[in-house]
Every structure is written in C-alpha cells, then in structure tokens.
Design a protein around this motif. Structure first.
Motif, PDB file in Angstrom:
ATOM      1  N   GLY A 236       0.817  -1.244  -0.059  1.00 28.82           N
ATOM      2  CA  GLY A 236      -0.008  -0.063   0.097  1.00 28.82           C
ATOM      3  C   GLY A 236       0.646   1.206   0.018  1.00 28.82           C
ATOM      4  N   ASN A 237       2.146   1.116  -0.312  1.00 22.51           N
ATOM      5  CA  ASN A 237       2.789   2.245  -0.271  1.00 22.51           C
ATOM      6  C   ASN A 237       3.108   2.660  -1.970  1.00 22.51           C
ATOM      7  OD1 ASN A 237       3.516   2.786   2.535  1.00 22.51           O
ATOM      8  ND2 ASN A 237       4.328   0.888   2.371  1.00 22.51           N
ATOM      9  N   TRP A 238       2.227   3.367  -2.357  1.00 25.16           N
ATOM     10  CA  TRP A 238       2.336   3.753  -3.683  1.00 25.16           C
ATOM     11  C   TRP A 238       3.261   4.638  -4.182  1.00 25.16           C
ATOM     12  CZ3 TRP A 238      -0.882   1.533  -7.657  1.00 25.16           C
ATOM     13  CH2 TRP A 238      -1.918   0.564  -7.105  1.00 25.16           C
ATOM     14  N   THR A 239       3.442   5.661  -3.399  1.00 18.86           N
ATOM     15  CA  THR A 239       4.584   6.661  -3.924  1.00 18.86           C
ATOM     16  C   THR A 239       5.874   6.158  -3.749  1.00 18.86           C
ATOM     17  OG1 THR A 239       3.032   8.573  -3.257  1.00 18.86           O
ATOM     18  CG2 THR A 239       5.469   8.907  -3.237  1.00 18.86           C
ATOM     19  N   SER A 240       6.192   5.371  -2.559  1.00 20.56           N
ATOM     20  CA  SER A 240       7.541   4.647  -2.388  1.00 20.56           C
ATOM     21  C   SER A 240       7.577   3.686  -3.927  1.00 20.56           C
ATOM     22  CB  SER A 240       7.665   3.902  -1.071  1.00 20.56           C
ATOM     23  OG  SER A 240       8.817   3.123  -0.959  1.00 20.56           O
ATOM     24  N   ALA A 241       6.702   2.851  -4.165  1.00 23.99           N
ATOM     25  CA  ALA A 241       6.859   2.149  -5.294  1.00 23.99           C
ATOM     26  C   ALA A 241       7.035   2.987  -6.457  1.00 23.99           C
ATOM     27  CB  ALA A 241       5.584   1.207  -5.549  1.00 23.99           C
ATOM     28  N   ALA A 242       6.397   3.848  -6.417  1.00 24.72           N
ATOM     29  CA  ALA A 242       6.492   4.841  -7.791  1.00 24.72           C
ATOM     30  C   ALA A 242       7.846   5.387  -7.755  1.00 24.72           C
ATOM     31  CB  ALA A 242       5.474   6.040  -7.903  1.00 24.72           C
TER      32      ALA A 242
END
Length: 441
Positions: A101-107
């Motif tokens: 659920g850590n979308w920005t970290s993934a991006a």
C-alpha cells in the motif's frame, strides 16, 4: 541468456515461454485479450521464468482489488526463490512496496528503475499506472519524458510509450501536445486504448463534447470489443460528452448498455458505473434499481483499507441503494486508519474520509456540511485517485451542494470556475440558470 523485444535480458526463459510472455505483455500494453492466460502458459512452459512471474504480480497488483492483491503477494514470494538478474530484483523491490500500500514509494523506486532500464516496457507501464493511481500528474508526464529519447519507431512498443506520454501531457494541461502525441500513437497502433483515451481526455477537459463524440464513434471498432479491458471506461467518456451536450437520456442508455450490461465485477469498471450514476442522480434521475445492482457488486471490493478511491465510489452505490450499514462500515474503516505506513492509511484519513463524509452529507440532504467537506477535500491532484476528468465529480457535487444550500456567493464562484473551463457545457449552463432564477433544485 534470452532477451525481450526491447533487448532486456530475462532469466529462466525458453524461446517458447518468451513468445507467450511477449503476447501477454502486448495484451497488457493495449488492454486487450487475456494477458493472465498467456502468462500462465509462459510459466507452465518455463517455471523459472522470472519476468513471467513478475508481470503476473504487477497485473494483479494494479487491479486495486483485495483478492488480486493477496494473489500478487503470493506470486512475489515465489519469485523471490528464483534466480534473478539485477533488473528483476529491482522489480521485486518495487512490488514489495506496491503490495503493502505504499504507492509513492513504489513509484519512486520505479523512477530509479526506469532511469536504469529505460527500455523496460513493463517498468514504464506499471510506473505510469502507479502515477495514475496516486494522481501524480507531473510524473505521468515526466516519467515518460525522461526515457523517450531512448525510444524510436524502430523499437517495439514505441507507440505504447508515446500513448502514455500523451496522457501525461494531458493531465499536465498541455492539451495541444497531448492530442498530437495521442493521435500519432493511435495512428501507429490503432488498438492502443490508452492513447485513444488520452485524446478523449483532452476533448473532455477542453469542453469539446461534439468533437469527443466524433472521436469515439469514428474509432469505436478499435476500442469497443468484448475482449477490450478498457472499453467500459471509453463508453464512460462518451456518456460524459452526452451529459455536457444535455443529452441525459443517451447517457443513461449508455449506462444500461455497454457501461453496465455485463455486470462487470472489475473495480475499475464499477468506479465508472458509480461515477456515471452519481452524475445522473445529480440531474434528477431515479436510479434506485440500478444502484441496488451496483452496490451488490461492490461488496467484494469495498473494505475501506486497500484503495480509498474505490471505497469512495462504493459508498456512492451504498447511498443510492439505501444500504446505510455499509456506508457506516466504510466510514468506520476510514476513520480508524492510522499511521502513514502504509501510505493508503494516510490517503484514507486525509482525503478519502472528507470525500466520503461530503458525499454522505449531500445524499442525506445536509448540503451545507457537504459543501464544507468537499471544498476541503477537492484539491487532491497530488494525493490519490484517477484523472482530472474522474475527479470532476467532486467539484460538480460541491457546486450542487452550494446551490442547494443557498450558499449563493460560493455557488456563484464555483459556477464561474466551471464555466471558465467549459463555457458550452449544458450542465454548467444549467447551474447558471438556476443561480439567475434563485432556484435551489
């Protein structure tokens, strides 16, 4: 070691499995066909084919559905046991972030990945989708701009990259360049739904409803097939054009037809269905039976935890169908979200909650509270959730709440905003007429 069509080395592949993988990747690129079936066949042909497992995990991970996310996590754990090259290990690191659920970290991890591997089409497309889900307009554009000079028409997949760039340009308000890039991409690959929809977004944002209807209808065979994953969203766009033209009956016909006739259980399709029904309800249509069907379909996805954008759209259906207990269930989940890790908990508290509270207040007739909540929650461009066109439902509902609450100055200001962007919209003209006559409904 074998390489994919863009020259990236792949571990554990066979020639036959690689061919199936490329078929799955193309299906993903154009949102058409059965990428899961093809990737499963690739894994069966070569069980140690790392990128086949990685692509499947991404396909499930970007679905924003609870069961699919759990399956993606299991796939990643199996992939970690394989022999991986540096690029593949980088993908696993991205997926670990994304699936918690850590979308920005993934991006951000994909930012680095794309710089290191600019011809990795899977990485580019999944990064682009991560930017879309977190509503990061700048990276929708610049992720592609950073690598585009490394691509050319001689590289397989160039048109797909160009189509992604078109959408990023559109979300950044560069409409002329976006339309040019989108038209170029669809000329190179007529089946590229993402490029087609980038041009549709340009016309939506510019208030060119008649042009939009022409664009959609002239290219309908390219995007409306039953095996097209993006067809419902494109039908949704066509319905929005008809709403701006004042043809509410046609928009409702499209809902009953291609938007909802197959009772899709895909979250992205149900988001479009909820958003269209809500708009139709704002225009005074009685939609109770339709809300009931859609609310039931949302039950398997709406948990208040995975992706608040979906939960917000589920609440629309629960309100429309009178299922107050499910509205309260989602509200309780959003209110109880704690901690900034995972990132979606922060999204739930800071953005999802005021939006849901605002829509609940509106539906229950507390228009002043709705206006307060939605005015606070409307500026979510760098938070989460879809496109500018999708998020317009916030401003539309906020404007309607201000009119109905008798907040004349706020309503006039909001109508001025809307008319500056789309002066010919029948919806916006309707607001203006109601303000002039002093009518609240």
């Amino acid at each position: 070691m074998l390489s994919d069509l863009q020259g990236n080395s792949v571990s554990g592949a066979t020639t036959a499995a690689l061919e199936l993988y490329e078929g799955a990747n193309r299906a993903f690129n154009i949102y058409r066909g059965d990428p899961i079936g093809l990737i499963d066949a690739a894994v069966e042909a070569a069980p140690d084919f790392a990128m086949a497992h990685i692509l499947k995990a991404y396909l499930y991970g970007v679905a924003t559905e609870p069961e699919a996310t759990e399956e993606a996590r299991a796939i990643v754990e199996r992939a970690k046991e394989l022999s991986l090259n540096e690029r593949e290990r980088s993908h696993i690191g991205v997926l670990d972030r994304l699936l918690t659920g850590n979308w920005t970290s993934a991006a951000l991890a994909l930012d680095a990945h794309n710089i290191n591997y600019p011809l990795d089409l899977v990485g580019l497309q999944c990064g682009h989708l991560a930017d879309f889900y977190r509503a990061c307009a700048r990276d929708l554009r610049d992720r592609i701009a950073r690598v585009l000079p490394r691509w050319s028409p001689a590289v397989p997949g160039y048109s797909i990259v160009l189509g992604m760039y078109a959408f990023g340009l559109e979300e950044c308000g560069l409409y002329g360049r976006a339309e040019e890039a989108g038209r170029q991409a669809t000329a190179l690959e007529p089946l590229d739904c993402w490029a087609h929809h980038a041009v549709a977004h340009v016309m939506e944002m510019q208030g060119r409803a008649e042009d939009g209807v022409g664009w959609m209808r002239s290219r309908e065979p390219s995007w409306s097939g039953e095996d097209n994953f993006f067809r419902v969203h494109n039908w949704w766009h066509l319905a929005l054009y008809h709403l701006d033209l004042g043809d509410v009956d046609e928009a409702l016909r499209l809902y009953d037809g291609p938007v909802r006739e197959d009772r899709s259980q895909v979250a992205l399709d149900m988001v479009d269905a909820s958003a269209l029904l809500w708009r139709l309800s704002l225009l005074g249509r009685d939609l109770s039976d339709r809300w009931q069907e859609l609310a039931s379909a949302w039950d398997q996805h709406a948990d208040g935890k995975l992706y608040p954008f979906n939960d917000w759209h589920a609440v629309m259906a629960y309100l429309g169908s009178g299922r107050d207990q499910d509205v309260e269930r989602i509200l309780a989940a959003l209110r109880s979200a704690s901690g900034a890790v995972p990132e979606v908990a922060d999204w739930a508290r800071q953005t999802g909650l005021p939006l849901v509270e605002g829509f609940v207040a509106f539906w229950r007739g507390d228009y002043a509270t709705a206006a307060e909540r939605l005015h606070r929650g409307r500026f979510i461009v760098n938070r989460f959730g879809g496109s500018h066109a999708q998020r317009d439902i916030i401003d539309w509902t906020l404007t309607e709440a201000a009119v109905r609450a008798g907040l004349t100055q706020l309503a006039e200001a909001l109508v001025n905003e809307r008319r500056a962007l789309k002066p010919h919209s029948q919806v916006n003209r309707g607001f203006l007429a109601r303000l002039a006559s002093g009518a609240s409904h």
